[in-house]
Motif scaffolding. Structure first.
Motif, mmCIF file in Angstrom:
data_model
loop_
_atom_site.group_PDB
_atom_site.id
_atom_site.type_symbol
_atom_site.label_atom_id
_atom_site.label_comp_id
_atom_site.label_asym_id
_atom_site.label_seq_id
_atom_site.Cartn_x
_atom_site.Cartn_y
_atom_site.Cartn_z
ATOM 1 N N TYR A 13 0.919 -1.125 -0.142
ATOM 2 C CA TYR A 13 -0.046 -0.165 0.043
ATOM 3 C C TYR A 13 0.905 1.332 0.078
ATOM 4 O O TYR A 13 0.400 2.294 0.696
ATOM 5 C CB TYR A 13 -1.112 -0.027 1.257
ATOM 6 N N SER A 14 2.220 1.212 -0.518
ATOM 7 C CA SER A 14 2.857 2.567 -0.731
ATOM 8 C C SER A 14 3.302 2.535 -2.187
ATOM 9 O O SER A 14 4.388 1.998 -2.419
ATOM 10 C CB SER A 14 4.193 2.201 0.490
ATOM 11 N N HIS A 15 2.648 3.224 -2.710
ATOM 12 C CA HIS A 15 2.783 3.541 -4.175
ATOM 13 C C HIS A 15 2.436 5.135 -4.239
ATOM 14 O O HIS A 15 1.466 5.449 -4.661
ATOM 15 C CB HIS A 15 1.829 2.895 -4.962
ATOM 16 N N VAL A 18 -0.143 7.176 -6.406
ATOM 17 C CA VAL A 18 -1.271 6.336 -7.015
ATOM 18 C C VAL A 18 -2.413 6.312 -6.113
ATOM 19 O O VAL A 18 -2.084 6.390 -4.669
ATOM 20 C CB VAL A 18 -0.931 4.977 -7.015
ATOM 21 N N MET A 20 -5.071 5.276 -3.982
ATOM 22 C CA MET A 20 -5.668 3.978 -3.392
ATOM 23 C C MET A 20 -6.712 4.114 -2.487
ATOM 24 O O MET A 20 -6.671 4.991 -1.500
ATOM 25 C CB MET A 20 -4.613 2.973 -2.562
ATOM 26 N N VAL A 22 -9.878 2.571 -0.417
ATOM 27 C CA VAL A 22 -10.455 1.392 0.570
ATOM 28 C C VAL A 22 -11.556 1.601 1.265
ATOM 29 O O VAL A 22 -11.822 2.639 1.813
ATOM 30 C CB VAL A 22 -9.247 0.848 1.361
ATOM 31 N N TRP A 38 -4.147 2.608 6.957
ATOM 32 C CA TRP A 38 -2.846 2.730 6.245
ATOM 33 C C TRP A 38 -2.501 4.487 5.722
ATOM 34 O O TRP A 38 -3.637 4.691 5.178
ATOM 35 C CB TRP A 38 -2.708 1.875 5.294
ATOM 36 N N SER A 40 -1.345 5.946 3.271
ATOM 37 C CA SER A 40 -1.243 6.281 2.005
ATOM 38 C C SER A 40 -2.609 6.188 1.122
ATOM 39 O O SER A 40 -2.715 6.051 -0.102
ATOM 40 C CB SER A 40 -0.320 5.346 1.188
ATOM 41 N N VAL A 41 -3.549 5.442 2.080
ATOM 42 C CA VAL A 41 -4.960 5.306 1.341
ATOM 43 C C VAL A 41 -5.982 6.365 1.661
ATOM 44 O O VAL A 41 -5.887 7.027 2.656
ATOM 45 C CB VAL A 41 -5.488 3.616 1.883
ATOM 46 N N SER A 132 -14.005 6.278 -6.042
ATOM 47 C CA SER A 132 -12.949 6.087 -7.116
ATOM 48 C C SER A 132 -13.256 6.522 -8.261
ATOM 49 O O SER A 132 -12.866 6.989 -9.189
ATOM 50 C CB SER A 132 -12.437 4.445 -7.220
ATOM 51 N N GLY A 145 -1.983 10.221 -3.775
ATOM 52 C CA GLY A 145 -1.260 9.360 -3.186
ATOM 53 C C GLY A 145 -1.413 9.228 -1.780
ATOM 54 O O GLY A 145 -1.213 8.070 -1.190
ATOM 55 N N THR A 146 -2.265 10.067 -0.988
ATOM 56 C CA THR A 146 -2.685 9.955 0.465
ATOM 57 C C THR A 146 -3.880 10.865 0.276
ATOM 58 O O THR A 146 -4.216 11.410 -0.650
ATOM 59 C CB THR A 146 -1.524 10.512 1.629
#
Length: 198
Positions: A13-15, A18, A20, A22, A38, A40-41, A132, A145-146
């Motif tokens: 989950y660290s991109h 990107v 993300m 959830v 997390w 970064s989501v 999304s 990204g976060t």
């Protein structure tokens, strides 16, 4: 290391750059779920929607997951007082299956032999893809990204006030399980008014 949660999060989950998204889960106020906590989501909580004489009213959906992490540090952009670690959720969308989204199931869905046809879906498993899709419409995914961008652009969100997700645990009316003015656990900063917050 928190039963490997930190290592797992770093690996999957660290991109950077990107988006993300959830779901926060469908168990109400409880221990915060992974990967929603997390850093970064973008953790998506849930609302119920009802028609009123003045439009549509969003309230916290009773099943929307929220909680305070025991292991994941609070990001610098998240500032809520009663959770020293990462809090879920960041943002929210429709999740109540009673007011959910109609979808056409081509194959039939369950063991009871239901034939193909229209079904209503819900849960934060609906809310997360709705967000999304809005991120895709906004065309700004690399900035997400976060969830920091969402916090910095909260003017593009509708604050959700009313409702609670205290199914199994009570938080005494605290924002961690009750949709109050401003940030709260079940609905985060609120629901999008268009895509400017994304």
């Amino acid at each position: 290391e928190a039963n490997g949660v930190i290592a797992f999060g770093k690996q999957f989950y660290s991109h950077p750059g990107v988006a993300m998204v959830v779901s926060s889960g469908d168990s109400g106020f409880t221990t915060a779920s992974f990967p929603a906590v997390w850093r970064s989501v973008i953790a998506v909580g849930g609302t119920s929607v009802a028609k009123t004489s003045s439009g549509w009213k969003h309230t916290a959906w009773i099943g929307a997951g929220s909680g305070c992490s025991a292991w994941i540090a609070k990001p610098s952009w998240q500032k809520d007082p009663n959770c020293l670690m990462r809090t879920t959720s960041d943002i929210s969308a429709l999740a109540d299956p009673d007011t959910g989204l109609a979808v056409y199931d081509t194959y039939g869905l369950d063991q009871f032999g239901l034939l193909p046809g229209w079904i209503v879906v819900g849960g934060t498993s609906l809310a997360a893809p709705l967000i999304s899709g809005m991120i895709a419409l906004a065309g700004n995914a690399p900035s997400l990204g976060t969830a920091k961008y969402v916090y910095d652009h909260r003017a593009g969100l509708r604050d959700v006030i009313g409702g609670s997700n205290a199914i199994f645990m009570d938080c005494g009316g605290d924002y961690l399980c009750t949709a109050l003015k401003g940030f709260d656990g079940p609905t985060g900063l609120g629901t999008p008014k268009g895509v400017s917050a994304l």
